[in-house]
Design a protein around this motif. Structure first.
Motif, short mmCIF file in Angstrom:
data_model
loop_
_atom_site.label_atom_id
_atom_site.label_comp_id
_atom_site.label_asym_id
_atom_site.label_seq_id
_atom_site.Cartn_x
_atom_site.Cartn_y
_atom_site.Cartn_z
N GLY A 183 -5.86 -6.86 3.03
CA GLY A 183 -5.59 -7.22 1.64
C GLY A 183 -6.72 -6.83 0.71
N VAL A 184 -7.94 -7.14 1.12
CA VAL A 184 -9.11 -6.80 0.30
C VAL A 184 -9.24 -5.29 0.16
N ALA B 99 -9.15 -3.19 -3.24
CA ALA B 99 -10.34 -2.41 -3.59
C ALA B 99 -10.02 -0.94 -3.80
N LEU B 100 -9.09 -0.42 -3.02
CA LEU B 100 -8.72 0.99 -3.13
C LEU B 100 -7.60 1.22 -4.14
N ASN B 101 -7.13 0.13 -4.75
CA ASN B 101 -6.05 0.22 -5.74
C ASN B 101 -4.82 0.94 -5.16
N VAL B 102 -4.45 0.51 -3.97
CA VAL B 102 -3.30 1.10 -3.27
C VAL B 102 -2.04 0.72 -4.03
N ALA C 219 4.25 -1.95 2.43
CA ALA C 219 4.56 -1.30 3.71
C ALA C 219 3.48 -1.58 4.75
N ILE C 220 2.22 -1.53 4.34
CA ILE C 220 1.12 -1.81 5.27
C ILE C 220 1.20 -3.26 5.75
N TRP D 220 2.66 -7.32 10.10
CA TRP D 220 3.36 -8.52 10.56
C TRP D 220 4.39 -8.17 11.65
N ILE D 221 5.06 -7.05 11.50
CA ILE D 221 6.02 -6.63 12.53
C ILE D 221 5.29 -6.32 13.84
N TRP D 222 4.15 -5.68 13.73
CA TRP D 222 3.37 -5.36 14.94
C TRP D 222 2.96 -6.66 15.65
N ILE D 223 2.53 -7.66 14.88
CA ILE D 223 2.17 -8.95 15.48
C ILE D 223 3.40 -9.57 16.15
N GLY D 224 4.55 -9.48 15.49
CA GLY D 224 5.78 -10.00 16.08
C GLY D 224 6.13 -9.29 17.38
N MET D 225 5.81 -8.01 17.47
CA MET D 225 6.12 -7.25 18.68
C MET D 225 5.12 -7.51 19.81
N ARG D 226 3.94 -7.99 19.50
CA ARG D 226 2.93 -8.23 20.53
C ARG D 226 2.83 -9.69 20.97
N THR D 227 3.37 -10.63 20.20
CA THR D 227 3.18 -12.05 20.49
C THR D 227 3.73 -12.46 21.84
N ASN D 228 4.89 -11.97 22.24
CA ASN D 228 5.44 -12.32 23.55
C ASN D 228 4.47 -11.92 24.66
#
Length: 136
Positions: free
Chosen positions: A91-92, A96-99, A106-107, A112-120
């Motif tokens: 987030g920072v 800072a990069l004014n994305v 999208a980032i 969050w999707i990646w975390i959902g895919m690794r939690t199991n």
């Protein structure tokens, strides 16, 4: 199991729901995917499952939507701290990069999707293998 020096017994393993039993059974039989391409046996077994069962193995929607809170609920507090630190850093950095807003969204969603895919996998490693690591 009794501890020799204290006489205390370890708590029994928690009773898991049918969904967790299914996931753990799959991981016990075929292992867990690492960072790269999963091995051939794991991929073939996953393809042989129905779409619903594949999703059950590969995605945890509670973790994707409630991230840090769900990781804490599962007892994965080390992972929760790392996820929170990385999310704040992302987030920072994007501010800072004014994305642009769309790319920032999208980032965040990808994270969050990646975390959902690794939690199991994280939960399996903690409960079945006794691993308590900080790494994602």
């Amino acid at each position: 199991m009794a501890h020799e020096h204290t006489g205390l017994t370890a708590a029994p393993a928690p009773v898991r729901s049918g969904k967790w039993q299914f996931r753990f059974g799959f991981f016990d039989t075929y292992g867990t995917p690492g960072w790269g391409k999963p091995d051939v046996e794991y991929a073939a077994a996953l393809r042989a499952l129905s779409f619903r069962d594949r999703i059950k193995i590969t995605m945890n929607f509670c973790a994707a939507f409630f991230t840090v809170f769900y990781l804490l609920y599962l007892g994965l507090w080390r992972k929760a701290i790392v996820v929170l630190v990385v999310a704040v850093a992302l987030g920072v950095t994007t501010v800072a990069l004014n994305v642009p807003y769309g790319l920032d969204t999208a980032i965040s969603m990808a994270w969050w999707i990646w975390i959902g895919m690794r939690t199991n996998i994280y939960y399996y490693e903690r409960v079945a293998e006794g691993r308590k690591t900080w790494g994602l």
